[in-house]
Design a protein around this motif. Sequence first.
Motif, PDB file in Angstrom:
ATOM      1  N   ARG A 259       0.804  -1.223   0.000  1.00  0.00           N
ATOM      2  CA  ARG A 259       0.000   0.000   0.000  1.00  0.00           C
ATOM      3  C   ARG A 259       0.841   1.279   0.000  1.00  0.00           C
ATOM      4  O   ARG A 259       0.286   2.376   0.060  1.00  0.00           O
ATOM      5  CB  ARG A 259      -0.953  -0.017   1.199  1.00  0.00           C
ATOM      6  N   TYR A 260       2.141   1.153  -0.053  1.00  0.00           N
ATOM      7  CA  TYR A 260       2.961   2.361  -0.141  1.00  0.00           C
ATOM      8  C   TYR A 260       2.546   3.136  -1.400  1.00  0.00           C
ATOM      9  O   TYR A 260       2.282   2.524  -2.451  1.00  0.00           O
ATOM     10  CB  TYR A 260       4.451   2.009  -0.237  1.00  0.00           C
ATOM     11  N   PRO A 261       2.509   4.466  -1.301  1.00  0.00           N
ATOM     12  CA  PRO A 261       1.990   5.259  -2.429  1.00  0.00           C
ATOM     13  C   PRO A 261       2.709   4.971  -3.754  1.00  0.00           C
ATOM     14  O   PRO A 261       2.093   4.965  -4.804  1.00  0.00           O
ATOM     15  CB  PRO A 261       2.237   6.710  -1.991  1.00  0.00           C
ATOM     16  N   GLY A 262       4.007   4.706  -3.683  1.00  0.00           N
ATOM     17  CA  GLY A 262       4.768   4.471  -4.904  1.00  0.00           C
ATOM     18  C   GLY A 262       4.531   3.101  -5.521  1.00  0.00           C
ATOM     19  O   GLY A 262       5.059   2.792  -6.594  1.00  0.00           O
ATOM     20  N   PHE A 263       3.776   2.261  -4.827  1.00  0.00           N
ATOM     21  CA  PHE A 263       3.376   0.969  -5.401  1.00  0.00           C
ATOM     22  C   PHE A 263       1.877   0.956  -5.728  1.00  0.00           C
ATOM     23  O   PHE A 263       1.479   0.503  -6.783  1.00  0.00           O
ATOM     24  CB  PHE A 263       3.681  -0.190  -4.445  1.00  0.00           C
ATOM     25  N   ALA A 264       1.065   1.464  -4.778  1.00  0.00           N
ATOM     26  CA  ALA A 264      -0.391   1.376  -4.963  1.00  0.00           C
ATOM     27  C   ALA A 264      -0.911   2.446  -5.911  1.00  0.00           C
ATOM     28  O   ALA A 264      -1.850   2.215  -6.658  1.00  0.00           O
ATOM     29  CB  ALA A 264      -1.098   1.483  -3.615  1.00  0.00           C
ATOM     30  N   PHE A 265      -0.305   3.621  -5.872  1.00  0.00           N
ATOM     31  CA  PHE A 265      -0.851   4.740  -6.639  1.00  0.00           C
ATOM     32  C   PHE A 265       0.074   5.155  -7.772  1.00  0.00           C
ATOM     33  O   PHE A 265       0.497   6.306  -7.863  1.00  0.00           O
ATOM     34  CB  PHE A 265      -1.202   5.903  -5.700  1.00  0.00           C
ATOM     35  N   VAL A 266       0.409   4.175  -8.590  1.00  0.00           N
ATOM     36  CA  VAL A 266       1.253   4.425  -9.751  1.00  0.00           C
ATOM     37  C   VAL A 266       0.529   3.899 -10.980  1.00  0.00           C
ATOM     38  O   VAL A 266      -0.004   2.783 -10.958  1.00  0.00           O
ATOM     39  CB  VAL A 266       2.619   3.714  -9.605  1.00  0.00           C
ATOM     40  N   HIS A 267       0.485   4.714 -12.013  1.00  0.00           N
ATOM     41  CA  HIS A 267      -0.230   4.333 -13.232  1.00  0.00           C
ATOM     42  C   HIS A 267       0.701   3.525 -14.142  1.00  0.00           C
ATOM     43  O   HIS A 267       1.858   3.887 -14.319  1.00  0.00           O
ATOM     44  CB  HIS A 267      -0.715   5.596 -13.952  1.00  0.00           C
ATOM     45  N   PRO A 268       0.183   2.448 -14.736  1.00  0.00           N
ATOM     46  CA  PRO A 268       1.054   1.586 -15.545  1.00  0.00           C
ATOM     47  C   PRO A 268       1.583   2.245 -16.825  1.00  0.00           C
ATOM     48  O   PRO A 268       2.551   1.739 -17.399  1.00  0.00           O
ATOM     49  CB  PRO A 268       0.146   0.402 -15.897  1.00  0.00           C
ATOM     50  N   LEU A 269       0.967   3.325 -17.253  1.00  0.00           N
ATOM     51  CA  LEU A 269       1.418   3.935 -18.509  1.00  0.00           C
ATOM     52  C   LEU A 269       2.214   5.211 -18.280  1.00  0.00           C
ATOM     53  O   LEU A 269       2.454   5.973 -19.217  1.00  0.00           O
ATOM     54  CB  LEU A 269       0.209   4.199 -19.424  1.00  0.00           C
ATOM     55  N   GLN A 270       2.646   5.432 -17.050  1.00  0.00           N
ATOM     56  CA  GLN A 270       3.545   6.559 -16.805  1.00  0.00           C
ATOM     57  C   GLN A 270       4.852   6.338 -17.562  1.00  0.00           C
ATOM     58  O   GLN A 270       5.220   5.200 -17.868  1.00  0.00           O
ATOM     59  CB  GLN A 270       3.853   6.662 -15.300  1.00  0.00           C
ATOM     60  N   GLU A 271       5.562   7.425 -17.825  1.00  0.00           N
ATOM     61  CA  GLU A 271       6.859   7.299 -18.500  1.00  0.00           C
ATOM     62  C   GLU A 271       7.769   6.419 -17.638  1.00  0.00           C
ATOM     63  O   GLU A 271       7.755   6.502 -16.406  1.00  0.00           O
ATOM     64  CB  GLU A 271       7.496   8.682 -18.681  1.00  0.00           C
ATOM     65  N   GLU A 272       8.567   5.589 -18.303  1.00  0.00           N
ATOM     66  CA  GLU A 272       9.403   4.624 -17.576  1.00  0.00           C
ATOM     67  C   GLU A 272      10.334   5.295 -16.554  1.00  0.00           C
ATOM     68  O   GLU A 272      10.603   4.753 -15.488  1.00  0.00           O
ATOM     69  CB  GLU A 272      10.241   3.797 -18.563  1.00  0.00           C
ATOM     70  N   GLU A 273      10.804   6.485 -16.882  1.00  0.00           N
ATOM     71  CA  GLU A 273      11.738   7.144 -15.963  1.00  0.00           C
ATOM     72  C   GLU A 273      11.073   7.516 -14.638  1.00  0.00           C
ATOM     73  O   GLU A 273      11.762   7.784 -13.657  1.00  0.00           O
ATOM     74  CB  GLU A 273      12.332   8.392 -16.628  1.00  0.00           C
ATOM     75  N   THR A 274       9.730   7.518 -14.611  1.00  0.00           N
ATOM     76  CA  THR A 274       9.035   7.889 -13.372  1.00  0.00           C
ATOM     77  C   THR A 274       8.637   6.683 -12.529  1.00  0.00           C
ATOM     78  O   THR A 274       7.957   6.834 -11.523  1.00  0.00           O
ATOM     79  CB  THR A 274       7.751   8.707 -13.673  1.00  0.00           C
ATOM     80  N   VAL A 275       9.021   5.484 -12.978  1.00  0.00           N
ATOM     81  CA  VAL A 275       8.614   4.275 -12.251  1.00  0.00           C
ATOM     82  C   VAL A 275       9.786   3.320 -12.051  1.00  0.00           C
ATOM     83  O   VAL A 275       9.604   2.109 -11.967  1.00  0.00           O
ATOM     84  CB  VAL A 275       7.455   3.542 -12.990  1.00  0.00           C
ATOM     85  N   GLN A 276      10.967   3.849 -11.940  1.00  0.00           N
ATOM     86  CA  GLN A 276      12.161   3.000 -11.843  1.00  0.00           C
ATOM     87  C   GLN A 276      12.152   2.114 -10.598  1.00  0.00           C
ATOM     88  O   GLN A 276      12.628   0.982 -10.635  1.00  0.00           O
ATOM     89  CB  GLN A 276      13.427   3.866 -11.889  1.00  0.00           C
ATOM     90  N   GLY A 277      11.586   2.604  -9.512  1.00  0.00           N
ATOM     91  CA  GLY A 277      11.530   1.791  -8.284  1.00  0.00           C
ATOM     92  C   GLY A 277      10.626   0.579  -8.467  1.00  0.00           C
ATOM     93  O   GLY A 277      10.946  -0.529  -8.017  1.00  0.00           O
ATOM     94  N   ALA A 278       9.506   0.783  -9.142  1.00  0.00           N
ATOM     95  CA  ALA A 278       8.576  -0.327  -9.411  1.00  0.00           C
ATOM     96  C   ALA A 278       9.255  -1.348 -10.317  1.00  0.00           C
ATOM     97  O   ALA A 278       9.137  -2.558 -10.116  1.00  0.00           O
ATOM     98  CB  ALA A 278       7.297   0.193 -10.059  1.00  0.00           C
ATOM     99  N   LEU A 279       9.975  -0.848 -11.298  1.00  0.00           N
ATOM    100  CA  LEU A 279      10.637  -1.753 -12.243  1.00  0.00           C
ATOM    101  C   LEU A 279      11.773  -2.518 -11.560  1.00  0.00           C
ATOM    102  O   LEU A 279      11.977  -3.705 -11.832  1.00  0.00           O
ATOM    103  CB  LEU A 279      11.155  -0.969 -13.461  1.00  0.00           C
ATOM    104  N   GLU A 280      12.466  -1.845 -10.658  1.00  0.00           N
ATOM    105  CA  GLU A 280      13.539  -2.541  -9.927  1.00  0.00           C
ATOM    106  C   GLU A 280      12.963  -3.695  -9.103  1.00  0.00           C
ATOM    107  O   GLU A 280      13.500  -4.805  -9.085  1.00  0.00           O
ATOM    108  CB  GLU A 280      14.293  -1.568  -9.011  1.00  0.00           C
ATOM    109  N   MET A 281      11.836  -3.425  -8.445  1.00  0.00           N
ATOM    110  CA  MET A 281      11.189  -4.487  -7.660  1.00  0.00           C
ATOM    111  C   MET A 281      10.853  -5.662  -8.570  1.00  0.00           C
ATOM    112  O   MET A 281      11.144  -6.822  -8.257  1.00  0.00           O
ATOM    113  CB  MET A 281       9.924  -3.930  -6.995  1.00  0.00           C
ATOM    114  N   MET A 282      10.242  -5.371  -9.718  1.00  0.00           N
ATOM    115  CA  MET A 282       9.849  -6.452 -10.643  1.00  0.00           C
ATOM    116  C   MET A 282      11.067  -7.237 -11.118  1.00  0.00           C
ATOM    117  O   MET A 282      11.049  -8.470 -11.193  1.00  0.00           O
ATOM    118  CB  MET A 282       9.119  -5.868 -11.861  1.00  0.00           C
TER     119      MET A 282
END
Lengths: 485, 447
Positions: A93-116
Amino acid sequence: MSKDQALIFELSEPERISYSLPELDVPDIDLDEWLPEEFNRKTEPELPEVSELQLMRHYTALSKRNHGVDSGFYPLGSCTMKYNPKINEDVARYPGFAFVHPLQEEETVQGALEMMYNLQENLVAVTGMDEVTLQPAAGAHGEWTGLMMIRAYHEANGDFNRTKVIVPDSAHGTNPASATVAGFEAVTVKSNEKGLVDLEDLKRVVNHDTAALMLTNPNTLGLFEEQITEMATIIHDAGGKLYYDGANMNAIMGAARPGDMGFDVVHLNLHKTFTGPHGGGGPGSGPVGVKSDLIPYLPKPVLVKENDAYRFDYDRPQSIGRVKPYYGNFGINVRAYSYIRTMGPEGLKQVSENAVLNANYMMRRLQDAFVLPYEQHCKHEFVISGKKQKKLGVRTLDMAKRLLDFGYHPPTIYFPINVEECMMIEPTETESKETLDEFCDVLLQIAKEAEDNPEIVQEAPHTTVIGRLDETTAARKPILRYQKA
Amino acid sequence: MKHRYLPTTDQDRKEMLETIGVDSVQDLFEDIPEAIRFKGELKVEKQLFESELIRYMSKLSSQNANTLENASFLGAGVYDHAIPSVVDHVIRRSEFYTAYTPYQPEISQGELQAIFEFQTMISELTGMEVANSSMYDGPTALAEAGLLSAGQTKKKKIIVSKTVHPEARAVIDTYARGQRLSVVEVDSSNGVTDLDKLKQEIDENTACVMVQYPNFFGQLEPLPDIEKLVHEQKAMFVVSSNPLALGRLTPPGELGADIVVGDCQPFGIPAQFGGPHCGYFAVTKKLMRKVPGRLIGQTTDENGQRGFVLTLQAREQHIRRDKATSNICSNQALNALASSVAMSALGKKGVRKMAEQNIKKAHYAKTRLEEAGVETVFNGVYFNEFVIKVNGPIKELNRKLLTKGIIGGYDLGRDYPELNNHMLVAVTENRTKAEIDMFVEEVGGAK
Ligand SMILES: Cc1ncc(COP(=O)(O)O)c(C=O)c1O
């Protein structure tokens, strides 16, 4: 506890709400005018109207009419009902996991991608495969994805006649069903008297039209397929691929890896082995791992790491395409990753050892009162048969219902289909010896009741909010929604 | 050292091994042939204590731009809507989230009743007679609708409008390939399905026609016209719908749809980087026994007491195996619960009001952008999304917007080469006038 719980529609009174939207802060428009006639909805959907407290009481009442792992022991075989760690729920439920849109630019979701990316690498390590996709939503979805890749592989080799997928008679229903959805015909291979795939029968059904053999190992009887390498050779020599249904991965982490057994494709149920949780039926997550020769066919996009940055690669000409929008059930994957990090490599190994210990202990405690169809050690689960009790007029279903009176969720019953009056018990490693003992004592008591006082079992449950339900009428005259009287 | 999830003590182990009659746990793994036994340590990342995990995961989380701190104008299938606080309080009740499929109805009445209520709400919104207990997501639900249509009509051609979500079309392609069905995509004209081209494509081999309502560009498809074309050829009419929009728009069920599917994400489910969301699947009564996945039905116990059970299971994989209507087993139950709670919290009036605010705010944003000289394309009626054209790459504009705390819209050039430099803008009830004005100012200035 009151016996009937009103439907939320029956609590409804006009005007009540449990959420207020702010008033409109932009100029209003008249939608009756703005919307063309054909789009202007006239019949209002009958949704409930309740206050916030009424809503909470309603759902709290419903929750009290439901049994979860936190409520009590839940030895539902094949489902790995282990404890669901609370920290995982927080992290997801951390905001950077729960409230992130899948079509945001890749540079704005690097933490999510690192987790994956990290999760994929960890799953590669656990399974011994070469690459993993996180796209499939659940086990069955992973099965179909894997079979579609196998099909693409054969077709890329100009091999269009591999139309059959072999599944053991003990296989889970999703295996043959997934084969059909992937365009194959399912063919059954028999089990032998040891509960393992009958190698002679396998040789009989294997053919130049074999696309794949689907197996769980340990199988759905909880038994390790000792001749797995021989089977792999038979399938591979015939040009087929070996598919691993990872529903039973909880048995062998750190002890054996599907990749080393000769499997070409693996799916995992992150909602089982990796504490998903089960959510009352889902959502799950069903990542698929493959050996290198199948990598080109992975669903796209594929996550890649370059110079410490992550991006999606869409340029995958041989990919089977998409199996799901976006990148899979990310929220479940966060939980699974959090679990893997909490356990570490040693911890995961310990998980499987304890799961196997617990299952064997229960099996030995119960074997005399019931019929144990297979004598050898089991892995993380085992089956016993209620054949003896059936002769006394007490079916396995009755014993399952009787367990409800003692606050337990019964084991899986009547699956796998190749064992009569089957009860499939999977304790998991998160249960203490005390719990296992208490459950065994109760089940032994029920076996005794079947002899001394069968009615009490046949008429169970006696303590639940509702008795046995009339399923025949439910199916004959289906009522699938509430309708105002 | 003991692990907090593993209660077995050394003493327990000793006693258990004695009962089993072996000396060590390793003896229980003897059936794994030596050659394939794993030796050494798994190359899994090292163990973290809870405090370390919190730090690390917080760090990863903070590296993602989130829609709580930024004002999002990004939709394209996943939307930033108000989520009533009660939703999370309900789905965090562990009796719900630590349970599994309600196979034992006597101790699963809570889940069963909640999903029965969900089925009812979906039926109400879509105007359909029957809704199932959930699918993985909207796009896989749409693909399954294609499979159902092909099975029902015994025909092999699926027609999909290009105004259907591009990722949904990609998923349909994969499923169709599995079943050896052909998929034909129909072009759009002025942002909606081109009816002439559609008419040319529909023939006696057509199993179904799939459209999205509101479509990917936010526009409302002319469902009544499409319905006629589809049913004239005895094909099935499949509509993918945002259920929130149906709070205000005529439901496809009243416009002749045979199957209505979609995703409940707008009701109580956070974006979560794309999943888990919650597909729904609704049909006419005639198709009730062909539905994929689980159905909950009402019945009574031996005392006449009302109760709920899984029903019509003869469709499902655990009974029918290779002849099942679908391979789906685990679904999205907890998210179906979340959506039910959100719909109940908003209530009949609230859902309508929320849907209306989406239209009105989108209308305001579009009008203001036009006033600021930004070119908007397609001039049909829309729900909460519309398309604008700008003078440079969308990626660059979005980079600039993010520095102002705005997550910009979707770059349509990614899927539609003819729409390079076109942005799909979503405006939900969550966007304030001030945020919209700022967006207009930034985009207007950049045009
Ligand atoms: C052995 C086995 N295979 C496959 C599945 C299907 O997994 P899922 O329910 O995640 O689709 C299950 C779970 O129910 C299972 O027990």
